[in-house]
Scaffold this motif. Structure first.
Motif, PDB file in Angstrom:
ATOM      1  N   TRP A 222      23.583 -48.633 -33.033  1.00 50.16           N
ATOM      2  CA  TRP A 222      23.651 -47.183 -33.241  1.00 50.16           C
ATOM      3  C   TRP A 222      23.844 -46.881 -34.732  1.00 50.16           C
ATOM      4  N   ARG A 223      24.757 -47.609 -35.369  1.00 48.51           N
ATOM      5  CA  ARG A 223      25.066 -47.343 -36.777  1.00 48.51           C
ATOM      6  C   ARG A 223      23.903 -47.714 -37.689  1.00 48.51           C
ATOM      7  N   ALA A 224      23.207 -48.803 -37.362  1.00 49.62           N
ATOM      8  CA  ALA A 224      22.047 -49.195 -38.167  1.00 49.62           C
ATOM      9  C   ALA A 224      20.949 -48.137 -38.084  1.00 49.62           C
ATOM     10  N   ALA A 225      20.780 -47.538 -36.899  1.00 47.33           N
ATOM     11  CA  ALA A 225      19.749 -46.513 -36.730  1.00 47.33           C
ATOM     12  C   ALA A 225      20.093 -45.242 -37.499  1.00 47.33           C
ATOM     13  N   ILE A 226      21.363 -45.021 -37.762  1.00 49.30           N
ATOM     14  CA  ILE A 226      21.769 -43.896 -38.606  1.00 49.30           C
ATOM     15  C   ILE A 226      21.466 -44.194 -40.065  1.00 49.30           C
ATOM     16  N   LEU A 227      21.562 -45.470 -40.450  1.00 44.93           N
ATOM     17  CA  LEU A 227      21.369 -45.869 -41.845  1.00 44.93           C
ATOM     18  C   LEU A 227      19.902 -46.077 -42.216  1.00 44.93           C
ATOM     19  N   SER A 228      19.062 -46.405 -41.237  1.00 44.29           N
ATOM     20  CA  SER A 228      17.658 -46.712 -41.516  1.00 44.29           C
ATOM     21  C   SER A 228      16.726 -45.749 -40.804  1.00 44.29           C
ATOM     22  N   ASP A 229      15.692 -45.298 -41.519  1.00 43.11           N
ATOM     23  CA  ASP A 229      14.678 -44.432 -40.923  1.00 43.11           C
ATOM     24  C   ASP A 229      13.575 -45.230 -40.234  1.00 43.11           C
ATOM     25  N   LYS A 230      13.678 -46.565 -40.257  1.00 43.01           N
ATOM     26  CA  LYS A 230      12.591 -47.398 -39.749  1.00 43.01           C
ATOM     27  C   LYS A 230      12.896 -48.033 -38.389  1.00 43.01           C
ATOM     28  N   VAL A 231      14.008 -47.613 -37.762  1.00 50.12           N
ATOM     29  CA  VAL A 231      14.278 -48.055 -36.396  1.00 50.12           C
ATOM     30  C   VAL A 231      13.405 -47.220 -35.462  1.00 50.12           C
ATOM     31  N   LYS A 232      12.517 -47.871 -34.707  1.00 48.65           N
ATOM     32  CA  LYS A 232      11.540 -47.164 -33.881  1.00 48.65           C
ATOM     33  C   LYS A 232      11.965 -47.048 -32.420  1.00 48.65           C
ATOM     34  N   GLY A 233      12.981 -47.787 -32.023  1.00 48.48           N
ATOM     35  CA  GLY A 233      13.474 -47.745 -30.658  1.00 48.48           C
ATOM     36  C   GLY A 233      14.652 -48.685 -30.520  1.00 48.48           C
ATOM     37  N   ILE A 234      15.457 -48.498 -29.472  1.00 49.82           N
ATOM     38  CA  ILE A 234      16.607 -49.361 -29.232  1.00 49.82           C
ATOM     39  C   ILE A 234      16.665 -49.729 -27.758  1.00 49.82           C
ATOM     40  N   ILE A 235      16.737 -51.039 -27.493  1.00 47.54           N
ATOM     41  CA  ILE A 235      16.989 -51.563 -26.151  1.00 47.54           C
ATOM     42  C   ILE A 235      18.391 -52.147 -26.190  1.00 47.54           C
ATOM     43  N   ALA A 236      19.318 -51.567 -25.444  1.00 50.37           N
ATOM     44  CA  ALA A 236      20.719 -51.989 -25.489  1.00 50.37           C
ATOM     45  C   ALA A 236      21.125 -52.584 -24.145  1.00 50.37           C
ATOM     46  N   TYR A 237      21.477 -53.860 -24.150  1.00 52.28           N
ATOM     47  CA  TYR A 237      21.949 -54.525 -22.939  1.00 52.28           C
ATOM     48  C   TYR A 237      23.475 -54.481 -22.893  1.00 52.28           C
ATOM     49  N   GLU A 238      23.970 -53.724 -21.934  1.00 48.47           N
ATOM     50  CA  GLU A 238      25.414 -53.553 -21.713  1.00 48.47           C
ATOM     51  C   GLU A 238      26.189 -53.310 -23.009  1.00 48.47           C
ATOM     52  N   PRO A 239      25.830 -52.263 -23.766  1.00 51.99           N
ATOM     53  CA  PRO A 239      26.609 -51.955 -24.960  1.00 51.99           C
ATOM     54  C   PRO A 239      28.047 -51.593 -24.593  1.00 51.99           C
ATOM     55  N   GLY A 240      28.982 -52.013 -25.418  1.00 51.49           N
ATOM     56  CA  GLY A 240      30.395 -51.736 -25.165  1.00 51.49           C
ATOM     57  C   GLY A 240      31.271 -52.756 -25.847  1.00 51.49           C
ATOM     58  N   GLY A 241      32.569 -52.544 -25.743  1.00 52.29           N
ATOM     59  CA  GLY A 241      33.513 -53.424 -26.417  1.00 52.29           C
ATOM     60  C   GLY A 241      33.838 -52.966 -27.819  1.00 52.29           C
ATOM     61  N   THR A 242      33.012 -52.117 -28.370  1.00 49.48           N
ATOM     62  CA  THR A 242      33.215 -51.430 -29.643  1.00 49.48           C
ATOM     63  C   THR A 242      32.715 -50.004 -29.456  1.00 49.48           C
ATOM     64  N   PRO A 243      33.047 -49.094 -30.350  1.00 50.58           N
ATOM     65  CA  PRO A 243      32.832 -47.671 -30.065  1.00 50.58           C
ATOM     66  C   PRO A 243      31.386 -47.226 -29.892  1.00 50.58           C
ATOM     67  N   PHE A 244      31.181 -46.349 -28.922  1.00 49.39           N
ATOM     68  CA  PHE A 244      29.962 -45.560 -28.841  1.00 49.39           C
ATOM     69  C   PHE A 244      30.059 -44.456 -29.893  1.00 49.39           C
ATOM     70  N   ILE A 245      28.910 -43.958 -30.318  1.00 46.29           N
ATOM     71  CA  ILE A 245      28.860 -42.943 -31.361  1.00 46.29           C
ATOM     72  C   ILE A 245      28.648 -41.558 -30.738  1.00 46.29           C
ATOM     73  N   PHE A 246      29.457 -40.592 -31.191  1.00 47.47           N
ATOM     74  CA  PHE A 246      29.356 -39.201 -30.724  1.00 47.47           C
ATOM     75  C   PHE A 246      29.539 -38.257 -31.907  1.00 47.47           C
ATOM     76  N   PRO A 247      29.038 -37.011 -31.785  1.00 50.12           N
ATOM     77  CA  PRO A 247      29.362 -36.019 -32.809  1.00 50.12           C
ATOM     78  C   PRO A 247      30.879 -35.780 -32.826  1.00 50.12           C
ATOM     79  N   LYS A 248      31.426 -35.589 -33.996  1.00 51.74           N
ATOM     80  CA  LYS A 248      32.872 -35.384 -34.122  1.00 51.74           C
ATOM     81  C   LYS A 248      33.367 -34.212 -33.282  1.00 51.74           C
ATOM     82  N   THR A 249      32.526 -33.218 -33.113  1.00 49.53           N
ATOM     83  CA  THR A 249      32.925 -32.019 -32.370  1.00 49.53           C
ATOM     84  C   THR A 249      32.647 -32.137 -30.869  1.00 49.53           C
ATOM     85  N   GLU A 250      32.139 -33.288 -30.426  1.00 52.67           N
ATOM     86  CA  GLU A 250      31.788 -33.466 -29.012  1.00 52.67           C
ATOM     87  C   GLU A 250      32.288 -34.812 -28.501  1.00 52.67           C
ATOM     88  N   MET A 251      33.538 -35.103 -28.767  1.00 56.37           N
ATOM     89  CA  MET A 251      34.074 -36.396 -28.350  1.00 56.37           C
ATOM     90  C   MET A 251      34.186 -36.478 -26.832  1.00 56.37           C
TER      91      MET A 251
END
Length: 366
Positions: A222-251
């Motif tokens: 998630w964080r890499a996709a925020i830093l790079s404009d060249k991420v074209k898609g994400i396949i995430a297998y059981e993400p977790g164990g570290t934080p999910f990303i949310f807007p600060k105003t929508e926790m």
């Protein structure tokens, strides 16, 4: 004698699997490092005291990348980010010697880039010493039952013997192979550093790429996709164990595990950063044996992660994005653990991703 039998059985399975597979035509392959930095020690180097740190540099904090590009490769490569206490081995051969995701996707025409994140695996040089709060750094690592249960591989019988779930390969040799895949971190876990290095890798590829993440690697993706404009898609297998990303105003709401420290977590970012996650399609896959309140700590823990993942997907789509969560038992695929990419039905799991890539137009060739 027992050890020899285990090793012989594992080698036999590996050779049998290799013998049945058709050849793969590789156009190029190799390895390189991405990112990294050094720290300069004060003083002057002297050959009379050549082992002293004086005047020398400590290098580290880079990623090691191994890649294979098949003949007539598809345009977008897959970049594999492993999870916590793991390495690129996550994506290689299964415990019982069958082909893992790196080879299966290669057969499907995708270039594959396997990454060892900074301070892990073959990227184990670090500019900072290990801190007491760094997870999974001890050696010897007395945690086989802990990691087995937390990964929902299965449980243990009254004799303390491992009992795998329906899809994990059974037997002592496979149990041992799985346990020998863990990697103790060599320095503090820094997922912002990991994300910066992953984003740098994506940026240096001609057309960018598609991220494939696992477990604690989810937040890095998630964080890499925020830093790079060249991420074209994400396949995430059981993400977790570290934080999910949310807007600060929508926790999101936090679903607590029986052991509170195992609960899913969230990190707030500015809305403008979160909106970058709406620019590419995202799919999340979760396996079986997930239930909040279960007496099995792994099943309970991942119940909280699944609840958080649903809110993450809702937030992405609420802001005009394209995210979907696939809970495998709900589509008739049962018995998978946290390491679903290594289990007996890994070809079926991989086929789901191939179909998703096709549906999003991400499977084209040059």
């Amino acid at each position: 004698m027992v050890l020899n039998k285990i090793l012989t059985a594992g080698l036999a399975a590996l050779l049998a699997g290799a013998a049945m597979a058709a050849p793969i035509v590789i156009e190029s392959q190799g390895s390189f490092t991405v990112g990294g930095r050094y720290v300069q020690h004060e003083g002057t180097f002297s050959q009379e005291n050549f082992v002293a740190p004086d005047g020398q540099r400590a290098y580290g904090d880079f990623a090691y990348v191994q890649y294979q590009i098949p003949h007539q490769a598809r345009k977008l490569p897959l970049i594999f980010q492993h999870g916590g206490a793991q390495s690129k081995r996550t994506w290689e051969s299964s415990p019982d010697g069958r082909e893992g995701f790196s080879t299966l996707f290669l057969r499907a025409g995708y270039s594959v880039y396997l990454l060892d994140q900074p301070r892990s695996g073959e990227s184990n040089l670090t500019t900072q010493a290990i801190t007491p709060d760094t997870p999974w750094v001890s050696n010897p690592m007395y945690g086989d039952k802990t990691l087995y249960v937390l990964s929902r591989i299965g449980h243990f019988n009254e004799k303390g013997e491992p009992v795998p779930n329906e899809q994990f390969p059974a037997g002592e040799s496979n149990y041992q192979a799985f346990q020998q895949s863990w990697t103790a971190g060599s320095g503090p876990l820094d997922n912002d550093l990991n994300a910066k290095v992953l984003a740098k890798l994506v940026d240096q590829l001609k057309d960018g790429g598609i991220l494939v993440t696992h477990s604690m690697g989810g937040t890095i993706g998630w964080r890499a996709a925020i830093l790079s404009d060249k991420v074209k898609g994400i396949i995430a297998y059981e993400p977790g164990g570290t934080p999910f990303i949310f807007p600060k105003t929508e926790m999101p709401r936090i679903t607590e595990a029986r052991f509170k420290a195992l609960s899913a977590s969230a990190k707030g970012v500015p809305l403008k950063d979160f909106l970058k996650l709406t620019r590419m399609p995202i799919v999340l896959y979760y396996g079986d044996h997930i239930q909040v309140g279960s007496a099995n700590v792994g099943e309970d823990k991942w119940g909280t992660e699944l609840a958080m993942a649903k809110q993450f997907v809702e937030a992405i789509n609420r802001h005009g994005g394209d995210a979907v969560l696939v809970h495998l038992p709900e589509i008739g695929i049962k018995g998978n653990s946290h390491f679903l990419m290594q289990e007996k039905n890994n070809k079926e799991i991989m086929k789901l991703a191939l179909d998703w890539l096709h549906s999003k137009g991400l499977d084209g060739r040059e």
